[in-house]
Structure formats: C-alpha cells, structure tokens
Design a protein around this motif. Structure first.
Motif, PDB file in Angstrom:
ATOM      1  N   GLY A 110      28.485  -3.195 -26.110  1.00 13.21           N
ATOM      2  CA  GLY A 110      30.065  -3.483 -26.384  1.00 13.21           C
ATOM      3  C   GLY A 110      30.963  -4.004 -25.245  1.00 13.21           C
ATOM      4  N   PHE A 111      32.147  -4.280 -25.716  1.00 13.87           N
ATOM      5  CA  PHE A 111      33.076  -4.928 -24.868  1.00 13.87           C
ATOM      6  C   PHE A 111      33.523  -4.149 -23.769  1.00 13.87           C
ATOM      7  N   ARG A 132      33.939  -0.248 -23.660  1.00 13.50           N
ATOM      8  CA  ARG A 132      35.212   0.309 -22.559  1.00 13.50           C
ATOM      9  C   ARG A 132      34.508   1.497 -21.689  1.00 13.50           C
ATOM     10  N   SER A 133      33.078   1.452 -21.242  1.00  9.49           N
ATOM     11  CA  SER A 133      32.681   2.446 -20.425  1.00  9.49           C
ATOM     12  C   SER A 133      31.798   1.755 -19.320  1.00  9.49           C
ATOM     13  N   ALA A 151      29.226   7.052 -22.272  1.00  6.46           N
ATOM     14  CA  ALA A 151      28.179   6.648 -21.434  1.00  6.46           C
ATOM     15  C   ALA A 151      27.266   7.830 -21.105  1.00  6.46           C
ATOM     16  N   ALA A 152      26.020   7.508 -20.587  1.00  5.42           N
ATOM     17  CA  ALA A 152      25.177   8.491 -20.270  1.00  5.42           C
ATOM     18  C   ALA A 152      24.336   7.751 -19.236  1.00  5.42           C
ATOM     19  N   THR A 153      23.718   8.702 -18.151  1.00  6.43           N
ATOM     20  CA  THR A 153      22.908   8.355 -17.245  1.00  6.43           C
ATOM     21  C   THR A 153      22.113   9.408 -16.846  1.00  6.43           C
ATOM     22  N   VAL A 164      29.422  11.135 -21.066  1.00 11.28           N
ATOM     23  CA  VAL A 164      30.784  11.042 -21.443  1.00 11.28           C
ATOM     24  C   VAL A 164      30.794  10.608 -22.958  1.00 11.28           C
ATOM     25  N   ALA A 165      31.368  11.486 -23.742  1.00  7.87           N
ATOM     26  CA  ALA A 165      31.582  11.166 -25.281  1.00  7.87           C
ATOM     27  C   ALA A 165      32.897  11.261 -25.652  1.00  7.87           C
TER      28      ALA A 165
END
Length: 176
Positions: A110-111, A132-133, A151-153, A164-165
């Motif tokens: 994604g953008f 956007r993450s 985002a996830a890691t 992050v959701a």
C-alpha cells in the motif's frame, strides 16, 4: 530449536512463491506483472530490475541468498554471511531487508508503506506493513518500531515485536 530442516534455497523459493501467490490474491489479475530478482547462494551477485512502477533488487556475498519482488512497489533484499532474505513491495509499498547470518522477510503493501528489516546477528524476523505505515526490526541494540495504521514485526531471536492496527498498539516490553 534446530532450524537445519529448512535450507536457504527452500526458504527463498517459498518466499518468492508466497509473494507471487499473495500478489495474485491482493491484486487479482496482476501476478504476471510482478518484477522479481534473485541472488541465490553460490557466488557474489547484485541484481536490479525496474519495470514502470515496479522494482526489485537482490544482493548476496555468495554465502547468503536474497530474493525480492515488486508489484507496483519496490522489494530489496541483501543477504550475507549465510543469511536468507526475502522482500516484497505491493501496490506502492516498499519491503526492504538486510541480514548477516539470519532469516528475514519484509513485506510492504500500500501507499506510503515501508517494511524495513535489519538483522546483524543470526536470528529470524518478520516485518509487514499496510498503507501509511512503517515497521522496523533490529537486533538487541536497535529494537522494533511500528508506526501508522497497520504494521507488525517480530524478531524471534530477541523476542521483541509490535503490532499496530488502527487505534490498537502493542509493543513488547523492553528487556530488563
């Protein structure tokens, strides 16, 4: 736990296969537009391809294997000291991974999406981002960072990670 059951070539082939299938699922009908780069173990290599809005790069010192792809995005993988790295960028996203002796997968979708993974020591890590993450993974001296909307890691060697959701945010506690 021993990870000798998974060879670098098998892992790399699986990364590329999963990313191509994922591209087909995420963006129907576009899997054939994927730009791929491969730098398998065996000899030093540096491969770069640009095709319109898609780009990829793969670099190895010969001991590691690097595989990447871009589908309207950018993927870049750099592997050394026996590392196995896969990276993919979809729909404007960037996935970039660099490892020395570890196993790493970075996927950006994604953008304004940036999935950046760095491993300077042996270990296994995963970094995934949505629009956007940003997500980053590092070793003990450079811990995880997640920002944005999705985002996830996780760094399995250090046990650090984040998710992050939307409004939800979780980051593993710092080691004592």
């Amino acid at each position: 736990m021993s990870r000798t059951w998974m060879s670098g070539r098998l892992f790399g082939a699986g990364v590329i296969g999963a990313a191509v299938v994922g591209a087909g699922l995420l963006v129907p009908g576009s899997a054939l537009a994927v730009t791929t780069c491969a730098a398998p173990p065996g000899g030093p290599a540096e491969v770069t391809r640009v095709d319109g809005a898609a780009a990829c790069g793969a670099t190895t010192d010969g001991t590691g294997g690097a595989w990447s792809l871009g589908e309207s995005g950018v993927g870049f993988a750099d592997a050394g000291a026996g590392a196995t790295v896969g990276a993919a960028g979809f729909a404007g996203g960037v996935g970039a991974g660099e490892s020395r002796g570890g196993r790493l997968l970075a996927v950006g979708y994604g953008f304004e999406s940036l999935a950046l993974g760095l491993l300077d020591e042996p270990g296994t890590a995963l970094v995934v981002t949505g629009p956007r993450s940003q997500a980053f993974v590092g070793d003990a001296d450079d811990p995880v960072l997640c920002e944005g909307e999705l985002a996830a890691t996780i760094n399995l060697a250090t046990g650090s990670g984040c998710v992050v959701a939307g409004a939800f945010r979780y980051v593993t506690p710092a080691a004592p």
